[in-house]
Design a protein around this motif. Structure first.
Motif, PDB file in Angstrom:
ATOM      1  N   MET A 172       0.836  -1.180  -0.139  1.00 28.58           N
ATOM      2  CA  MET A 172       0.183   0.218  -0.304  1.00 28.58           C
ATOM      3  C   MET A 172       0.785   1.449  -0.137  1.00 28.58           C
ATOM      4  O   MET A 172       0.209   2.044  -0.576  1.00 28.58           O
ATOM      5  N   ARG A 173       2.183   0.936   0.309  1.00 25.57           N
ATOM      6  CA  ARG A 173       2.976   2.333   0.843  1.00 25.57           C
ATOM      7  C   ARG A 173       3.315   2.472  -0.904  1.00 25.57           C
ATOM      8  O   ARG A 173       3.786   3.532  -0.789  1.00 25.57           O
ATOM      9  N   ARG A 174       3.521   1.748  -1.851  1.00 23.57           N
ATOM     10  CA  ARG A 174       4.589   1.995  -2.847  1.00 23.57           C
ATOM     11  C   ARG A 174       2.761   2.834  -3.658  1.00 23.57           C
ATOM     12  O   ARG A 174       2.945   3.887  -4.536  1.00 23.57           O
ATOM     13  N   ALA A 175       1.296   2.522  -3.751  1.00 28.38           N
ATOM     14  CA  ALA A 175       0.704   2.733  -4.296  1.00 28.38           C
ATOM     15  C   ALA A 175       0.659   4.700  -3.426  1.00 28.38           C
ATOM     16  O   ALA A 175       0.270   5.652  -4.930  1.00 28.38           O
ATOM     17  N   TRP A 176       0.830   5.047  -2.715  1.00 29.08           N
ATOM     18  CA  TRP A 176       1.037   6.337  -1.737  1.00 29.08           C
ATOM     19  C   TRP A 176       2.357   6.951  -2.586  1.00 29.08           C
ATOM     20  O   TRP A 176       2.241   8.207  -2.791  1.00 29.08           O
ATOM     21  N   TRP A 177       3.553   6.077  -2.819  1.00 31.15           N
ATOM     22  CA  TRP A 177       4.579   7.036  -2.789  1.00 31.15           C
ATOM     23  C   TRP A 177       4.224   7.496  -4.730  1.00 31.15           C
ATOM     24  O   TRP A 177       5.095   8.099  -5.414  1.00 31.15           O
ATOM     25  N   CYS A 178       3.286   6.106  -5.547  1.00 32.48           N
ATOM     26  CA  CYS A 178       3.051   6.453  -6.724  1.00 32.48           C
ATOM     27  C   CYS A 178       1.879   8.216  -6.695  1.00 32.48           C
ATOM     28  O   CYS A 178       2.154   8.410  -8.138  1.00 32.48           O
ATOM     29  N   PHE A 179       2.204   8.166  -5.656  1.00 31.81           N
ATOM     30  CA  PHE A 179       1.589  10.477  -6.342  1.00 31.81           C
ATOM     31  C   PHE A 179       2.413  11.106  -6.608  1.00 31.81           C
ATOM     32  O   PHE A 179       2.176  11.743  -7.544  1.00 31.81           O
ATOM     33  N   ALA A 180       3.936  10.783  -6.533  1.00 29.58           N
ATOM     34  CA  ALA A 180       4.378  11.600  -6.774  1.00 29.58           C
ATOM     35  C   ALA A 180       5.034  11.502  -8.214  1.00 29.58           C
ATOM     36  O   ALA A 180       6.022  13.049  -9.306  1.00 29.58           O
ATOM     37  N   LEU A 181       3.726  10.643  -9.009  1.00 26.33           N
ATOM     38  CA  LEU A 181       4.140  10.869 -10.369  1.00 26.33           C
ATOM     39  C   LEU A 181       3.146  11.399 -11.025  1.00 26.33           C
ATOM     40  O   LEU A 181       3.282  11.497 -12.419  1.00 26.33           O
ATOM     41  N   PHE A 182       2.505  12.422 -10.384  1.00 29.97           N
ATOM     42  CA  PHE A 182       1.386  13.186 -10.430  1.00 29.97           C
ATOM     43  C   PHE A 182       2.413  14.041 -11.766  1.00 29.97           C
ATOM     44  O   PHE A 182       1.635  14.883 -12.447  1.00 29.97           O
ATOM     45  N   VAL A 183       3.442  14.423 -11.058  1.00 29.21           N
ATOM     46  CA  VAL A 183       4.115  15.746 -11.038  1.00 29.21           C
ATOM     47  C   VAL A 183       4.540  15.485 -13.222  1.00 29.21           C
ATOM     48  O   VAL A 183       4.972  16.378 -13.163  1.00 29.21           O
ATOM     49  N   PRO A 184       5.467  14.545 -13.002  1.00 26.07           N
ATOM     50  CA  PRO A 184       6.104  14.568 -14.441  1.00 26.07           C
ATOM     51  C   PRO A 184       5.096  13.742 -15.276  1.00 26.07           C
ATOM     52  O   PRO A 184       4.920  14.386 -16.199  1.00 26.07           O
ATOM     53  N   SER A 185       3.897  13.473 -15.135  1.00 31.33           N
ATOM     54  CA  SER A 185       2.895  13.206 -15.766  1.00 31.33           C
ATOM     55  C   SER A 185       2.150  14.571 -15.884  1.00 31.33           C
ATOM     56  O   SER A 185       1.664  14.186 -17.354  1.00 31.33           O
ATOM     57  N   PHE A 186       1.982  15.291 -15.189  1.00 34.94           N
ATOM     58  CA  PHE A 186       1.967  17.040 -15.900  1.00 34.94           C
ATOM     59  C   PHE A 186       2.212  16.990 -16.935  1.00 34.94           C
ATOM     60  O   PHE A 186       1.750  17.300 -17.573  1.00 34.94           O
ATOM     61  N   VAL A 187       3.579  17.262 -16.337  1.00 38.00           N
ATOM     62  CA  VAL A 187       4.663  17.663 -17.790  1.00 38.00           C
ATOM     63  C   VAL A 187       4.142  16.902 -19.279  1.00 38.00           C
ATOM     64  O   VAL A 187       4.000  17.550 -19.512  1.00 38.00           O
ATOM     65  N   GLY A 188       4.404  15.667 -18.845  1.00 42.63           N
ATOM     66  CA  GLY A 188       3.931  14.722 -20.408  1.00 42.63           C
ATOM     67  C   GLY A 188       2.319  15.275 -20.756  1.00 42.63           C
ATOM     68  O   GLY A 188       2.800  14.957 -21.935  1.00 42.63           O
ATOM     69  N   ALA A 189       2.440  15.370 -19.946  1.00 44.07           N
ATOM     70  CA  ALA A 189       0.756  15.988 -20.952  1.00 44.07           C
ATOM     71  C   ALA A 189       0.644  17.436 -21.271  1.00 44.07           C
ATOM     72  O   ALA A 189       0.593  17.619 -22.482  1.00 44.07           O
ATOM     73  N   PHE A 190       1.017  18.289 -20.774  1.00 36.87           N
ATOM     74  CA  PHE A 190       1.187  18.916 -21.739  1.00 36.87           C
ATOM     75  C   PHE A 190       2.407  19.417 -22.863  1.00 36.87           C
ATOM     76  O   PHE A 190       2.189  19.381 -23.774  1.00 36.87           O
ATOM     77  N   VAL A 191       3.801  18.750 -22.254  1.00 38.98           N
ATOM     78  CA  VAL A 191       4.720  17.858 -23.604  1.00 38.98           C
ATOM     79  C   VAL A 191       3.915  17.350 -24.654  1.00 38.98           C
ATOM     80  O   VAL A 191       3.253  17.746 -25.920  1.00 38.98           O
ATOM     81  N   THR A 192       3.210  16.309 -24.481  1.00 38.79           N
ATOM     82  CA  THR A 192       1.651  15.460 -25.571  1.00 38.79           C
ATOM     83  C   THR A 192       1.154  16.285 -26.304  1.00 38.79           C
ATOM     84  O   THR A 192       0.810  16.153 -27.208  1.00 38.79           O
ATOM     85  N   GLY A 193       0.366  17.170 -25.412  1.00 40.62           N
ATOM     86  CA  GLY A 193      -0.701  17.826 -26.004  1.00 40.62           C
ATOM     87  C   GLY A 193      -0.323  18.612 -26.561  1.00 40.62           C
ATOM     88  O   GLY A 193      -0.233  19.122 -28.010  1.00 40.62           O
TER      89      GLY A 193
END
Length: 104
Positions: free
Chosen positions: A1-22
């Protein structure tokens, strides 16, 4: 379950990736840097960008469900939070598209 909470940090690079993709897809479609883009083109560029942003939510969902299967019912909490974050991002972008379309 800790891994699930740690994965929230992935929203930062995914936001950048979404911007670059769009923005990259808009540029490839010949509409880079324009203020108003046709709805069809906005959707063609926006849907993949939204998928890129929501990718961490899918990973968090997988890890949270695995935690629940392994006897940790509190594993649902990160799944709900991740889905709310991804859903809010999608709704904000759809609202923006609808607003721009309505106001011209």
């Amino acid at each position: 379950m800790r891994r699930a909470w740690w994965c929230f940090a992935l929203f930062v690079p995914s936001f950048v990736g979404a911007f670059v993709t769009g923005e990259g897809l808009l540029a490839l479609l010949g509409h880079g840097g324009e203020q108003t883009v046709p709805v069809r083109i906005a959707l063609l560029a926006g849907v993949p960008a939204l998928i890129v942003f929501a990718a961490p939510a899918a990973l968090i969902g997988h890890l949270g469900r695995r935690a629940v299967r392994n006897g940790h019912p509190e594993g649902r909490e990160p799944v709900v939070v991740a889905n709310v974050i991804a859903g809010a991002f999608v709704l904000v972008n759809l609202f923006q598209l609808a607003l721009v379309t309505a106001l011209g």
